[in-house]
Enzyme design. Structure first.
Site, PDB file in Angstrom:
ATOM      1  CD  GLU A  48      41.815  54.823  25.792  1.00  0.00           C
ATOM      2  OE1 GLU A  48      41.419  55.652  26.644  1.00  0.00           O
ATOM      3  OE2 GLU A  48      41.835  55.053  24.582  1.00  0.00           O
ATOM      4  CB  CYS A  80      36.200  55.467  31.501  1.00  0.00           C
ATOM      5  SG  CYS A  80      35.756  55.544  29.770  1.00  0.00           S
TER       6      CYS A  80
HETATM    7  P1  NAD Z   1      40.004  46.694  36.380  1.00  0.00           P
HETATM    8  O1  NAD Z   1      41.271  47.458  36.290  1.00  0.00           O
HETATM    9  O2  NAD Z   1      39.647  46.047  37.644  1.00  0.00           O
HETATM   10  O3  NAD Z   1      40.022  45.509  35.283  1.00  0.00           O
HETATM   11  C1  NAD Z   1      40.175  45.800  33.909  1.00  0.00           C
HETATM   12  C2  NAD Z   1      40.810  44.605  33.216  1.00  0.00           C
HETATM   13  O4  NAD Z   1      42.173  44.490  33.626  1.00  0.00           O
HETATM   14  C3  NAD Z   1      40.161  43.258  33.562  1.00  0.00           C
HETATM   15  O5  NAD Z   1      40.160  42.474  32.394  1.00  0.00           O
HETATM   16  C4  NAD Z   1      41.086  42.690  34.620  1.00  0.00           C
HETATM   17  O6  NAD Z   1      41.076  41.285  34.693  1.00  0.00           O
HETATM   18  C5  NAD Z   1      42.438  43.192  34.134  1.00  0.00           C
HETATM   19  N1  NAD Z   1      43.458  43.377  35.158  1.00  0.00           N
HETATM   20  C6  NAD Z   1      43.298  43.878  36.405  1.00  0.00           C
HETATM   21  N2  NAD Z   1      44.498  43.989  37.007  1.00  0.00           N
HETATM   22  C7  NAD Z   1      45.416  43.546  36.127  1.00  0.00           C
HETATM   23  C8  NAD Z   1      46.837  43.415  36.166  1.00  0.00           C
HETATM   24  N3  NAD Z   1      47.539  43.779  37.237  1.00  0.00           N
HETATM   25  N4  NAD Z   1      47.474  42.923  35.075  1.00  0.00           N
HETATM   26  C9  NAD Z   1      46.775  42.575  33.969  1.00  0.00           C
HETATM   27  N5  NAD Z   1      45.438  42.670  33.877  1.00  0.00           N
HETATM   28  C10 NAD Z   1      44.770  43.154  34.940  1.00  0.00           C
HETATM   29  O7  NAD Z   1      38.841  47.678  35.875  1.00  0.00           O
HETATM   30  P2  NAD Z   1      37.265  47.446  35.851  1.00  0.00           P
HETATM   31  O8  NAD Z   1      36.737  47.498  37.239  1.00  0.00           O
HETATM   32  O9  NAD Z   1      36.928  46.287  34.989  1.00  0.00           O
HETATM   33  O10 NAD Z   1      36.788  48.745  35.045  1.00  0.00           O
HETATM   34  C11 NAD Z   1      36.637  49.995  35.614  1.00  0.00           C
HETATM   35  C12 NAD Z   1      37.823  50.888  35.363  1.00  0.00           C
HETATM   36  O11 NAD Z   1      38.127  50.951  33.973  1.00  0.00           O
HETATM   37  C13 NAD Z   1      37.563  52.319  35.782  1.00  0.00           C
HETATM   38  O12 NAD Z   1      38.720  52.833  36.384  1.00  0.00           O
HETATM   39  C14 NAD Z   1      37.287  53.021  34.451  1.00  0.00           C
HETATM   40  O13 NAD Z   1      37.495  54.400  34.468  1.00  0.00           O
HETATM   41  C15 NAD Z   1      38.245  52.310  33.554  1.00  0.00           C
HETATM   42  N6  NAD Z   1      37.881  52.437  32.151  1.00  0.00           N
HETATM   43  C16 NAD Z   1      38.592  53.291  31.364  1.00  0.00           C
HETATM   44  C17 NAD Z   1      38.242  53.489  30.030  1.00  0.00           C
HETATM   45  C18 NAD Z   1      39.000  54.449  29.152  1.00  0.00           C
HETATM   46  O14 NAD Z   1      38.818  54.395  27.950  1.00  0.00           O
HETATM   47  N7  NAD Z   1      39.838  55.337  29.678  1.00  0.00           N
HETATM   48  C19 NAD Z   1      37.164  52.761  29.487  1.00  0.00           C
HETATM   49  C20 NAD Z   1      36.466  51.877  30.318  1.00  0.00           C
HETATM   50  C21 NAD Z   1      36.832  51.726  31.653  1.00  0.00           C
END
Ligand code: NAD
Length: 522
Positions: A274, A308
């Protein structure tokens, strides 16, 4: 102001003593939970409300993760044999606990994530709603009976529990996304490990702590059914790579999904992704303009542009553009920007300085691309370490590269169109495919937008903004949004394995497709 508001007012009780601030201590106390096992020095947690430190936690290491996965496997071996409606009973009890503590949980969510209280309450309500949804689902995990081409044969599809769910979540919905995945996975018979965002671990420990409490009081629930792994991306990588984690549901940026998706796929685990969105609203000349304005403003500025599904692109018909944009700028200019704990606030803070810097970089690029920027400036609300901004409306001459990117901040790019097909092409002309909407009173436009000739997103709305989805529908999107559906509709199938069973109750052995393989055996 109620008692909880007083406890957590910015500047009143945010000093860290004994590992966490008084406000956090009070809230965990009200929930009947202890943070002691998680205290440490590796991860400092800050409140976006005023930049103050909320807690210092220890992060989980590789050996912790190996132990957690082994425990989760053992829990799965027991839980999968508990009848699904009895699994639903645990989720029902959990939902009641969340309901009982809705206010304390909402306040914790606000001080750790920064969303305004009414939105935090909405997120906690979403957790309650999804519990009820999952309880109902626990009696509806049904398969199909398929017509067999062979006489006296029955062809059936069953769904069985799959294994350990590893759930990686983003900071912006620090509770709801977890509940979407975990409550459904639990009724499906799986165990779960949650790796929350390193920006919102306290909310995670509170929500998971209540579920652990419900499980401890439920005789059918094994130990370690639900666990929390605290840490940054490296901790997420451990889950993504672990061969005993059957499903990895990852919500976050496209960059994260590209890494996690490949890792999980390489070992043939099941990824559910997601990822980021770049959502658009088309406003047609026949639109109810008042409705379109209200829908646009909430979708573009709610959660300070950190959903998102936040509206990031407004594609408005050339004939109404000037007037619509003028009214939009005036309305956005009148929003109250301030503490998310204040009931009169419409827009709270950005999560941190990095989000503010990314917003400013995007606005500078938009200016270089010929955009006219309204708003977007920083507002001093609660000291130098809190990042409050006025939402930006940016009139763009074209859909340039910066418009095609997701900047996780309240920036709404405005583009003009003349023909409806051009509007659809602009909407689809980005790498992401999460949410979209059209404001129109023309039934042909409304239908076309939802048809295969229309929006290419997973969510397509008519006369409603892009954000604020209901839990019953499948939530997720296409293209670089990842294609996953965490919850809603038939997404529960992501958490189960499908079995196709053929039973022959005849005395002969006909082969499918008429294949002959005659043997002379008595
Ligand atoms: P992020 O990608 O920085 O982090 C999200 C999660 O992933 C965190 O728990 C982080 O520690 C982990 N993470 C980051 N890189 C990783 C890797 N390489 N391997 C494993 N885990 C990793 O995102 P954020 O800043 O917390 O949230 C914002 C983003 O999330 C935006 O792009 C938003 O659109 C998206 N989002 C999408 C949805 C959806 O349902 N499509 C819902 C909420 C947020």
């Amino acid at each position: 102001m109620n008692a909880l508001d007083k406890m957590i007012s910015p500047g009143a009780g945010h000093s860290v003593q004994g590992g966490f601030s008084r406000s956090v201590a009070d809230i965990f106390g009200a929930l009947g939970l202890s943070l002691d096992a998680h205290l440490g020095s590796d991860l400092k947690v800050f409140s976006p409300v005023d930049g103050s430190e909320l807690a210092a936690l220890r992060t989980d290491k590789a050996y912790d993760m190996d132990a957690m996965v082994a425990n989760a496997r053992a829990a799965f071996a027991v839980w999968k044999d508990v009848p699904a409606p009895h699994r639903g009973e645990l989720v029902r009890r959990y939902g009641l606990l969340v309901r009982e503590h809705k206010e304390a949980l909402s306040h914790l969510l606000t001080i750790e994530n920064g969303k305004i209280l009414t939105e935090a309450r909405g997120e906690v309500q979403e957790v309650i709603d999804i519990c009820e949804y999952a309880v109902g689902l626990s009696r509806q995990l049904f398969g199909l009976t398929i017509a067999s081409e062979r006489a006296e044969h029955r062809l059936t599809e069953y769904w069985h529990p799959l294994g350990v769910l590893g759930l990686i979540s983003a900071f912006n919905f620090p509770a709801a996304v977890w509940a979407w995945g975990t409550t459904v996975a639990l009724v499906c018979g799986d165990s779960a490990i949650w790796k929350p965002s390193e920006k919102t671990p306290l909310t995670a420990l509170a929500f998971a702590g209540l579920l652990q409490k419900a499980a401890a009081d439920y005789e059918l629930a094994p130990d370690h059914l639900v666990q929390v792994a605290i840490g940054d991306a490296a901790c997420g990588t451990m889950l993504a790579d672990h061969p005993d984690v059957a499903i990895v549901s990852a919500t976050g940026s496209v960059r994260m999904g590209q890494d996690v998706g490949v890792r999980v796929q390489r070992r043939f685990g099941r990824p559910v992704l997601e990822l980021g969105g770049n959502n658009a609203a088309v406003v047609a000349p026949s639109a109810d303009i008042g409705l379109a304005l209200r829908g646009t403003i909430f979708a573009a500025t709610g959660t300070c542009g950190q959903r998102c599904t936040t509206l990031r692109r407004l594609i408005v018909h050339e004939d109404i553009r000037a007037d619509f944009v003028k009214r939009l700028i005036a309305a956005v200019g009148s929003l109250n920007i301030g503490s998310p704990l204040d009931d009169a606030t419409h827009v709270g803070p950005l999560i941190d300085k990095a989000a503010f810097d990314a917003m400013q970089r995007a606005l500078e690029q938009a200016r270089r691309d010929g955009g006219i920027v309204h708003g977007g400036d920083r507002i001093e609300v609660a000291g130098p370490d809190a990042y409050y901004v006025r939402p930006a409306i940016v009139e763009m001459p074209a859909q340039s590269e910066i418009v095609r990117e997701e900047t996780f901040a309240p920036i709404l790019y405005v583009l003009a169109y003349t023909g409806f097909d051009e509007a659809i092409a602009l909407q689809n002309g980005v790498p992401q495919g999460l949410s979209s909407c059209v404001f129109t009173s023309d039934v042909r436009e409304a239908e076309k937008f939802q048809s295969a000739q229309g929006s290419d997103c997973g969510i397509v709305n008519v006369n409603i903004g892009t954000s604020g989805a209901e839990i019953g529908g499948a939530f997720g999107g296409e293209k670089v949004t990842g294609g996953g559906r965490v919850s809603g509709s038939d997404s529960w199938k992501n958490y189960m394995r499908r079995v196709t069973a053929t039973v022959n109750y005849s005395t002969s052995l006909p082969l499918a497709q008429g294949v002959k393989f005659d043997l002379d055996i008595d």
